[in-house]
Write a protein that holds these residues in place. Structure first.
Motif, mmCIF file in Angstrom:
data_model
loop_
_atom_site.group_PDB
_atom_site.id
_atom_site.type_symbol
_atom_site.label_atom_id
_atom_site.label_comp_id
_atom_site.label_asym_id
_atom_site.label_seq_id
_atom_site.Cartn_x
_atom_site.Cartn_y
_atom_site.Cartn_z
ATOM 1 N N ASP A 85 87.552 132.815 5.198
ATOM 2 C CA ASP A 85 88.644 133.054 6.132
ATOM 3 C C ASP A 85 88.598 131.917 7.138
ATOM 4 N N LEU A 86 89.450 130.922 6.955
ATOM 5 C CA LEU A 86 89.435 129.713 7.759
ATOM 6 C C LEU A 86 90.439 129.818 8.902
ATOM 7 N N ARG A 87 89.985 129.444 10.097
ATOM 8 C CA ARG A 87 90.808 129.585 11.289
ATOM 9 C C ARG A 87 90.924 128.253 12.022
ATOM 10 N N ASP A 88 92.097 127.993 12.554
ATOM 11 C CA ASP A 88 92.321 126.760 13.296
ATOM 12 C C ASP A 88 91.525 126.729 14.590
ATOM 13 N N GLU A 89 91.334 127.891 15.199
ATOM 14 C CA GLU A 89 90.593 127.988 16.447
ATOM 15 C C GLU A 89 89.478 129.011 16.298
ATOM 16 N N GLY A 90 88.388 128.775 17.011
ATOM 17 C CA GLY A 90 87.282 129.721 16.952
ATOM 18 C C GLY A 90 86.491 129.608 15.659
ATOM 19 N N LEU A 91 85.768 130.650 15.344
ATOM 20 C CA LEU A 91 84.869 130.653 14.196
ATOM 21 C C LEU A 91 85.581 131.106 12.932
ATOM 22 N N SER A 92 85.210 130.489 11.812
ATOM 23 C CA SER A 92 85.688 130.914 10.505
ATOM 24 C C SER A 92 84.624 131.797 9.852
ATOM 25 N N TYR A 93 84.953 132.344 8.670
ATOM 26 C CA TYR A 93 84.053 133.276 8.001
ATOM 27 C C TYR A 93 83.987 132.961 6.517
ATOM 28 N N ILE A 94 82.805 133.132 5.930
ATOM 29 C CA ILE A 94 82.638 132.948 4.488
ATOM 30 C C ILE A 94 82.607 134.319 3.822
ATOM 31 N N ASN A 95 83.466 134.493 2.818
ATOM 32 C CA ASN A 95 83.524 135.760 2.088
ATOM 33 C C ASN A 95 82.610 135.767 0.867
ATOM 34 N N SER A 96 82.569 134.649 0.143
ATOM 35 C CA SER A 96 81.746 134.587 -1.065
ATOM 36 C C SER A 96 81.493 133.134 -1.442
ATOM 37 N N VAL A 97 80.542 132.944 -2.345
ATOM 38 C CA VAL A 97 80.188 131.618 -2.844
ATOM 39 C C VAL A 97 80.515 131.569 -4.329
ATOM 40 N N LYS A 98 81.284 130.562 -4.752
ATOM 41 C CA LYS A 98 81.657 130.441 -6.165
ATOM 42 C C LYS A 98 80.661 129.581 -6.929
ATOM 43 N N THR A 99 80.368 128.386 -6.425
ATOM 44 C CA THR A 99 79.377 127.503 -7.052
ATOM 45 C C THR A 99 78.603 126.808 -5.940
ATOM 46 N N VAL A 100 77.376 126.394 -6.235
ATOM 47 C CA VAL A 100 76.574 125.712 -5.226
ATOM 48 C C VAL A 100 75.676 124.685 -5.896
ATOM 49 N N GLN A 101 75.470 123.563 -5.211
ATOM 50 C CA GLN A 101 74.577 122.505 -5.679
ATOM 51 C C GLN A 101 73.510 122.283 -4.626
ATOM 52 N N TYR A 102 72.249 122.221 -5.064
ATOM 53 C CA TYR A 102 71.131 121.998 -4.149
ATOM 54 C C TYR A 102 70.667 120.550 -4.254
ATOM 55 N N PHE A 103 70.397 119.950 -3.118
ATOM 56 C CA PHE A 103 69.757 118.638 -3.098
ATOM 57 C C PHE A 103 68.248 118.872 -2.990
ATOM 58 N N GLU A 104 67.632 119.098 -4.154
ATOM 59 C CA GLU A 104 66.246 119.579 -4.184
ATOM 60 C C GLU A 104 65.257 118.531 -3.685
ATOM 61 N N GLN A 105 65.430 117.258 -4.075
ATOM 62 C CA GLN A 105 64.481 116.233 -3.650
ATOM 63 C C GLN A 105 64.558 116.012 -2.137
ATOM 64 N N ILE A 106 65.756 116.076 -1.590
ATOM 65 C CA ILE A 106 65.905 115.954 -0.145
ATOM 66 C C ILE A 106 65.149 117.076 0.559
ATOM 67 N N SER A 107 65.240 118.275 0.023
ATOM 68 C CA SER A 107 64.565 119.417 0.634
ATOM 69 C C SER A 107 63.049 119.288 0.592
ATOM 70 N N GLN A 108 62.528 118.584 -0.429
ATOM 71 C CA GLN A 108 61.084 118.537 -0.645
ATOM 72 C C GLN A 108 60.407 117.322 -0.022
ATOM 73 N N ASP A 109 61.145 116.264 0.275
ATOM 74 C CA ASP A 109 60.550 115.018 0.740
ATOM 75 C C ASP A 109 60.972 114.754 2.185
ATOM 76 N N ILE A 110 60.009 114.591 3.063
ATOM 77 C CA ILE A 110 60.307 114.479 4.487
ATOM 78 C C ILE A 110 61.116 113.223 4.816
ATOM 79 N N GLY A 111 60.875 112.141 4.092
ATOM 80 C CA GLY A 111 61.621 110.916 4.347
ATOM 81 C C GLY A 111 63.062 111.024 3.902
#
Length: 266
Positions: free
Chosen positions: A65-91
């Motif tokens: 639920d996207l709003r021009d002003e104020g906060l928006s809301y997420i109803n559900s997630v359809k697909t997602v991609q993780y940046f796994e190496q970024i998450s695991q390596d401090i640099g």
């Protein structure tokens, strides 16, 4: 009157912040609508159903639920991609955080950002593959200069327009000076021609077309010096994430050692 709509959107998670006792605020760079802040009710409760899909360093397709002003809301997630190496390596984490911070600071919320969604996507994908994260950050820094109100002349000499002589960078003249006019600025940066070459090349580089990148360490150091001077003196920006990168210094070793003896890009 503020507008709101329930729609699909593509987004890169820029940062998360705890809110109240059990909730969270999450900022996304969306492909369609620019940066938006989302209120996630119950995100810190055990068993929250979208917990895995809203981790740092993720991107995906969402319904919200996207709003021009104020906060928006997420109803559900359809697909997602993780940046796994970024998450695991401090640099890698540090460089990814820095480029996302730059994007966040450079643009106002709720403004479509055109090519920047794809450019940031490509930057994160390359950093996740450990493709020259410091240089990828340089590309983002250089290309954001115009957004920050600093548009250095990198095509030709700022004084005469010549392109056939060696260049140096002059903050006083707002860009490149050809060798014929170096005497006009005794405080020019005295950069190597290799560093100037990459400064110019990176200013127009499409990261979606990059697969590898290698630059000599001495050139990388000079390029870093040029950009630090511009950001400190002309932009006036010093992000906490950049200070952390500076503090990492020599103790950080990337996931895969690279041979930097030759300058290559493909």
């Amino acid at each position: 009157m503020a507008r709101q709509m329930v729609t699909n959107f593509n987004g890169i998670l820029l940062f998360r912040r705890d809110y109240r006792e059990r909730d969270m605020l999450i900022k996304f760079l969306t492909e369609e609508y620019g940066k938006k802040m989302f209120y996630i009710r119950g995100a810190r409760r055990r068993g929250f159903k979208m917990a895995a899909e809203l981790l740092p360093f993720t991107m995906g397709e969402y319904v919200g639920d996207l709003r021009d002003e104020g906060l928006s809301y997420i109803n559900s997630v359809k697909t997602v991609q993780y940046f796994e190496q970024i998450s695991q390596d401090i640099g890698l984490n540090a460089y990814a955080t820095y480029v996302m911070n730059l994007i966040d600071v450079a643009f106002p919320d709720n403004q479509p950002l055109g090519r920047w969604y794809q450019q940031l996507t490509s930057a994160l994908q390359l950093i996740d593959q450990d493709v020259a994260p410091a240089l990828i950050a340089n590309v983002i820094e250089i290309q954001l200069l115009g957004v920050f109100g600093v548009q250095p002349e990198l095509r030709w000499c700022a004084v005469c327009g010549r392109q056939d002589l060696p260049f140096d960078y002059s903050e006083s003249y707002g860009g490149l000076l050809c060798q014929q006019h170096w005497h006009l600025d005794p405080h020019r940066l005295h950069a190597s021609q290799a560093a100037i070459f990459y400064l110019r090349k990176f200013s127009v580089l499409d990261l979606s077309k990059v697969h590898s990148m290698q630059v000599k360490p001495t050139t990388t150091t000079q390029l870093r010096h040029i950009l630090d001077e511009i950001y400190n003196n002309s932009v006036g920006l010093r992000l906490k994430s950049k200070r952390f990168i500076d503090q990492m210094g020599s103790w950080y070793q990337p996931l895969k050692p690279r041979d930097d003896d030759d300058s290559k890009q493909s």
